[in-house]
Design an enzyme around this catalytic site. Structure first.
Site, PDB file in Angstrom:
ATOM      1  N   TYR A 161      -3.541  -4.356   9.465  1.00  0.00           N
ATOM      2  CA  TYR A 161      -4.440  -4.281  10.412  1.00  0.00           C
ATOM      3  C   TYR A 161      -5.878  -4.260   9.753  1.00  0.00           C
ATOM      4  CZ  TYR A 161      -5.654   0.444   9.075  1.00  0.00           C
ATOM      5  OH  TYR A 161      -5.855   1.820   8.265  1.00  0.00           O
ATOM      6  N   HIS A 205      16.701  -4.697   8.872  1.00  0.00           N
ATOM      7  CA  HIS A 205      15.795  -4.538   8.089  1.00  0.00           C
ATOM      8  C   HIS A 205      15.288  -5.951   7.321  1.00  0.00           C
ATOM      9  CE1 HIS A 205      17.164  -0.444   8.151  1.00  0.00           C
ATOM     10  NE2 HIS A 205      16.256   0.039   7.112  1.00  0.00           N
ATOM     11  N   LYS A 256      -3.478  -3.113   3.480  1.00  0.00           N
ATOM     12  CA  LYS A 256      -3.949  -2.361   4.700  1.00  0.00           C
ATOM     13  C   LYS A 256      -2.689  -2.529   5.762  1.00  0.00           C
ATOM     14  CE  LYS A 256      -8.128  -1.149   7.277  1.00  0.00           C
ATOM     15  NZ  LYS A 256      -8.107   0.186   6.884  1.00  0.00           N
ATOM     16  N   ARG A 314      16.431  -5.357  15.699  1.00  0.00           N
ATOM     17  CA  ARG A 314      16.370  -4.537  14.695  1.00  0.00           C
ATOM     18  C   ARG A 314      17.246  -4.696  13.328  1.00  0.00           C
ATOM     19  NH1 ARG A 314      17.273   0.088  12.112  1.00  0.00           N
ATOM     20  NH2 ARG A 314      15.877   1.419  11.338  1.00  0.00           N
ATOM     21  N   ARG A 348      -9.524  -9.617   3.108  1.00  0.00           N
ATOM     22  CA  ARG A 348      -8.587  -8.390   3.035  1.00  0.00           C
ATOM     23  C   ARG A 348      -7.609  -8.744   3.805  1.00  0.00           C
ATOM     24  NH1 ARG A 348     -10.855  -2.456   3.569  1.00  0.00           N
ATOM     25  NH2 ARG A 348     -10.597  -2.947   5.760  1.00  0.00           N
ATOM     26  N   GLU A 354      -8.301   8.807  -2.812  1.00  0.00           N
ATOM     27  CA  GLU A 354      -9.549   8.279  -1.700  1.00  0.00           C
ATOM     28  C   GLU A 354      -9.095   9.570  -0.504  1.00  0.00           C
ATOM     29  OE1 GLU A 354      -8.447   4.533   0.033  1.00  0.00           O
ATOM     30  OE2 GLU A 354      -6.559   4.791  -0.390  1.00  0.00           O
TER      31      GLU A 354
HETATM   32  N1  PDD Z   1      -9.786   3.305   7.719  1.00  0.00           N
HETATM   33  N2  PDD Z   1      -9.041   3.889   2.644  1.00  0.00           N
HETATM   34  C1  PDD Z   1      -7.938   4.356   3.578  1.00  0.00           C
HETATM   35  C2  PDD Z   1      -6.932   4.711   3.261  1.00  0.00           C
HETATM   36  C3  PDD Z   1      -8.483   3.813   4.807  1.00  0.00           C
HETATM   37  O1  PDD Z   1      -7.795   3.888   5.914  1.00  0.00           O
HETATM   38  C4  PDD Z   1      -9.911   3.188   5.183  1.00  0.00           C
HETATM   39  C5  PDD Z   1     -10.311   2.521   6.519  1.00  0.00           C
HETATM   40  C6  PDD Z   1     -10.844   3.187   3.889  1.00  0.00           C
HETATM   41  C7  PDD Z   1     -12.105   2.529   4.132  1.00  0.00           C
HETATM   42  O2  PDD Z   1     -12.026   1.266   4.271  1.00  0.00           O
HETATM   43  P1  PDD Z   1     -13.190   0.385   5.491  1.00  0.00           P
HETATM   44  O3  PDD Z   1     -14.487   0.592   4.491  1.00  0.00           O
HETATM   45  O4  PDD Z   1     -12.771  -1.045   4.948  1.00  0.00           O
HETATM   46  O5  PDD Z   1     -13.163   0.838   6.613  1.00  0.00           O
HETATM   47  C8  PDD Z   1     -10.271   3.448   2.657  1.00  0.00           C
HETATM   48  C9  PDD Z   1      -9.950   2.836   8.778  1.00  0.00           C
HETATM   49  C10 PDD Z   1     -11.228   2.794   9.226  1.00  0.00           C
HETATM   50  C11 PDD Z   1      -8.830   3.108   9.645  1.00  0.00           C
HETATM   51  O6  PDD Z   1      -7.727   3.289   9.462  1.00  0.00           O
HETATM   52  O7  PDD Z   1      -9.438   3.459  10.950  1.00  0.00           O
END
Ligand code: PDD
Length: 297
Positions: A33, A102, A148, A100, A52, A181
């Site tokens: 996403y 894997h 992501k 379903r 990304r 983070e």
């Molecule tokens: N989250 N680290 C993590 C684990 C995140 O989920 C996010 C973003 C960021 C910052 O990424 P960006 O600057 O590209 O938004 C860092 C989004 C906003 C979410 O999951 O809603």
């Protein structure tokens, strides 16, 4: 006004929009996403989000379902249908729906595409915001947090624990006591020399688009950026601390666990960076003076 969602080729009422029960995002969290900031109906740093997204798809071997042009059209239409002026767009791509198993076979799957948009208050200036509290928790995520992926259960649990303790975010900590983070944002401190410190992307974090943009803006403001891990102890002693994400923008951290950071108010550097980010976003959104003409959603 009722919200509208895009799902696999159709725009329908958000409350009735649905995906197939066998969609692999649902059964296996097999999807990726992006969340993109919208200012004045304009998507900010869209190309970076696409870059990304492509990387996430590639790393998970999910075929790109459509061109960037078509995805852009879908997102713009979703913004328009939801009358979002300032807000966010959520775009999700799953591997598709199949009984379903894997083991996946991309040849027999069609990726699923979901897009939603909602309003978000974008502050006019750093004077309109206050600091937030965060708690620290062990980072229990998998090792591919650079992707992501919608597989966010540890993040969900961490942020919910933070909320349960009245905090805004959870700062995640590795086995050596260093901050990786946050559950849904990137973590930063300002050291005693006024330098920005944040963990390198090669070291188990997501390459945040806001993080990348802020690095550029910091350099333009002649603020030095050092990419290195920092410990929880160092963060608690830091002059300032803040976090960045698409939804949080640049948010001052006033307390980490029980420790007040700095004087407990948003620091000078954090405020400068937030103002620079707001100016940048308004400029990219078509306000040449970069001033507070943003209409709140
Ligand atoms: N989250 N680290 C993590 C684990 C995140 O989920 C996010 C973003 C960021 C910052 O990424 P960006 O600057 O590209 O938004 C860092 C989004 C906003 C979410 O999951 O809603």
């Amino acid at each position: 006004m009722s919200r509208i969602a895009y799902v696999n080729g159709r725009y329908s009422a958000h409350s009735r929009a649905s995906v197939h029960i066998d969609d692999r995002a649902h059964t296996f969290a097999d999807g990726v996403y992006e969340v993109i900031l919208v200012v004045n109906r304009h998507m900010i740093d869209l190309e970076d989000h696409f870059r990304r997204l492509d990387r996430s798809l590639c790393e998970l071997d999910i075929p790109r379902p459509m061109t960037g042009r078509v995805l852009t059209h879908i997102m713009n239409r979703t913004i328009h249908l939801n009358r979002v002026v300032d807000g966010i767009v959520y775009l999700q791509i799953s591997r598709g729906a199949a009984p379903r198993n894997h083991v996946f076979d991309n040849a027999s799957l069609t990726p699923g595409v979901v897009c939603t948009a909602r309003r978000l208050d974008v502050p006019a200036t750093s004077r309109d915001v206050s600091g937030v509290e965060v708690i620290t928790l062990p980072d229990t995520r998998w090792t591919r947090v650079d992707i992501k992926s919608v597989s966010l259960l540890p993040n969900v649990l961490a942020r919910t624990r933070a909320a349960g303790r009245g905090a805004y975010e959870a700062w995640l900590v590795d086995g050596e006591g260093f901050v990786t983070e946050c559950a849904a944002s990137n973590a930063w401190i300002v050291d005693s020399s006024g330098r920005l410190v944040t963990r390198p992307v090669a070291d188990g974090i997501l390459r945040g688009i806001t993080r990348e943009r802020l690095m550029t803006l910091a350099r333009e403001l002649s603020i030095e950026v050092v990419e290195r891990p920092f410990s929880v102890a160092e963060a608690k002693q830091a002059r300032e601390a803040f976090l960045t994400s698409t939804t949080s923008l640049v948010k001052a951290v006033s307390r980490i666990d029980e420790t007040v950071v700095g004087n407990g108010h948003p620091g000078h550097v954090t405020c400068r960076l937030l103002d620079a980010y707001l100016d940048f976003a308004r400029h990219q959104a078509g306000f040449p003076d970069g001033h507070s003409r943003v209409v709140l959603g």
